[in-house]
Structures are given as structure tokens and as C-alpha cells.
Write an enzyme that holds these catalytic residues in place. Structure first.
Site, PDB file in Angstrom:
ATOM      1  N   CYS A   1       0.841  -1.207   0.000  1.00  0.00           N
ATOM      2  CA  CYS A   1       0.000   0.000   0.000  1.00  0.00           C
ATOM      3  C   CYS A   1       0.870   1.249   0.000  1.00  0.00           C
ATOM      4  O   CYS A   1       1.562   1.536   0.971  1.00  0.00           O
ATOM      5  CB  CYS A   1      -0.936  -0.090   1.209  1.00  0.00           C
ATOM      6  SG  CYS A   1      -1.407   1.447   1.978  1.00  0.00           S
TER       7      CYS A   1
ATOM      8  N   CYS B   1       0.500   3.933   2.713  1.00  0.00           N
ATOM      9  CA  CYS B   1       0.962   3.449   4.023  1.00  0.00           C
ATOM     10  C   CYS B   1       2.420   3.843   4.231  1.00  0.00           C
ATOM     11  O   CYS B   1       2.858   4.068   5.359  1.00  0.00           O
ATOM     12  CB  CYS B   1       0.852   1.924   4.112  1.00  0.00           C
ATOM     13  SG  CYS B   1      -0.850   1.318   4.061  1.00  0.00           S
TER      14      CYS B   1
END
Lengths: 107, 114
Positions: free
Chosen positions: A32, A35
Site C-alpha cells: 500500500c 501506508c
């Protein structure tokens, strides 16, 4: 040096729910992109708020039970726990300022 | 519903002749599991017009990263190898079916206009 703690399905209760300090939990996944923007912010907060706040990271792909329990559907998701309860949350990558605002409310 | 992987994604979805609906889901997302039966129904109903597949983002993270999937469940609609619509999050069954049917109808109409 205070590094974020690695949280798992197994240590979550002990480290987060039973913590005397408020806890910030970063729900993340290795694939991700956003993230990776949140990761360094969380690391800074762990150092800056050492003694006042516990900071932990939970990899959602390796730990399926806790994300289900808290209804996580987006990553990054950040939950703020106080005395075992979720008191604030942030979804998605946001600037550090937004974290600090939330922390000032709960600490 | 077809199980998609990093190996078959391009051959199945990108090269598909008909519209392809991909359900991106994760083990850690409980509501995602409720979508499967709805999509199975849809896949049966639109056989020949629409293909439906599911991709586990935890198992095939490269595909999730490629399409910037961060929220689950996440439905992407592909036509001629390109994403043309997206539905993010949980919806009631009726609402979801209506949304999908509208999307399919619209894309069908576009085809006829050409």
C-alpha cells in the site's frame, strides 16, 4: 529510542487493550503506497511522544483477526485507543499535523 | 466467479472481449465476504455479457498496487483492458445490483451508439 511496536493478533490485547498509556495503531500492508507515507510519521510520533503514547503497527495481511474485529476496510487506517476503547481514528494518508491535533485532544 | 491471480489477470481481464468486473477483496475485510454471493448471482444472470472475477489483495499485492486499491471491497469494471467504472465499499444487495445493472446498461448503450 522508541520504535513503533510490531503488533499481532496475539499480542494486541496485552499491548493495546491493556495498555496504561494511550495507543496509536497503524493498520498497514506492504503493498500500500500511502501506508509508506504514514509509516515515517508514526515513527516520529513514537519518538516525540515517548512516555505519553505507545505506537504500534499491525500488518493486515499477516494478522487477519484484529482488522476484522475493528471493521477495517481501508488502509492505512489509524486507530487511537485509550483504556481499551477506540477514541479517534484517521483513514488514509494525512499530514502529521492531523495526527498531532488528534493526539492533543486525547493525551 | 473466476479466481484471479497475478498470473492470469492480464490474459483474463485485460484481454477480455466482454466487460469484466473484478472484486478486490481481503481476508481481513469481513464485509468483503458478503459480496461473493451477490456477485455469483450477477455472474449467472449476465452470462455471456459480463465476466466476474475476484482477486485477493493480500495474496496478489502487485495487482492491488497496480490499480491503487486501498479500500475494500472494491469493484473495478474493465472494458477493452481499461477501467471505466468503480464501486467502493459495502452496499445493500438491492442497491448494489441496481448500480451494477445501471453501469452495464450504460456501457451497452454506448456500444449501440457507436
Amino acid at each position: 529510542m522508541n520504535e513503533p511496536l510490531e503488533l499481532t493478533d496475539d499480542n494486541f490485547e496485552q499491548e493495546v487493550l491493556n495498555s496504561d498509556l494511550p495507543v496509536l495503531v497503524d493498520f498497514w500492508a506492504s503493498w500500500c503506497g500511502p501506508c509508506k507515507m504514514v509509516g515515517p510519521i508514526v515513527e516520529e510520533l513514537a519518538k516525540e511522544y515517548a512516555g505519553q503514547l505507545k505506537v504500534g503497527k499491525l500488518n493486515v495481511d499477516n494478522n487477519g483477526k484484529i482488522p476484522i474485529k475493528y471493521g477495517i476496510m481501508s488502509i492505512p487506517s489509524l486507530l487511537f485507543f485509550k483504556k481499551g476503547q477506540v477514541v479517534e481514528q484517521i483513514i488514509g494518508a494525512v499530514p502529521k499535523k492531523s495526527f498531532v491535533e488528534k493526539l492533543e485532544k486525547i493525551l | 466467479m473466476i479466481k484471479l491471480t497475478d498470473k492470469n489477470f492480464d490474459s483474463k481481464v485485460i484481454n477480455s472481449k466482454c466487460i469484466y468486473l473484478v472484486d478486490f477483496w481481503a481476508e481481513w475485510c469481513n464485509p468483503c465476504k458478503g459480496m461473493f454471493s451477490i456477485l455469483e448471482k450477477l455472474s449467472a444472470e449476465y452470462k455471456g455479457q459480463l465476466k466476474v472475477g475476484k482477486l485477493n489483495v493480500g495474496k496478489y499485492p502487485e495487482i492491488a498496487a497496480r490499480f491503487n486499491i486501498l479500500s475494500m471491497p472494491n469493484l473495478l469494471f474493465f472494458k477493452n483492458g481499461k477501467v471505466f467504472e468503480q464501486i467502493i465499499g459495502i452496499e445493500g444487495e438491492q442497491k448494489l445490483l441496481k448500480k451494477i445493472k445501471d453501469i452495464l446498461q450504460e456501457s451497452q448503450m454506448l456500444k449501440e451508439e457507436k
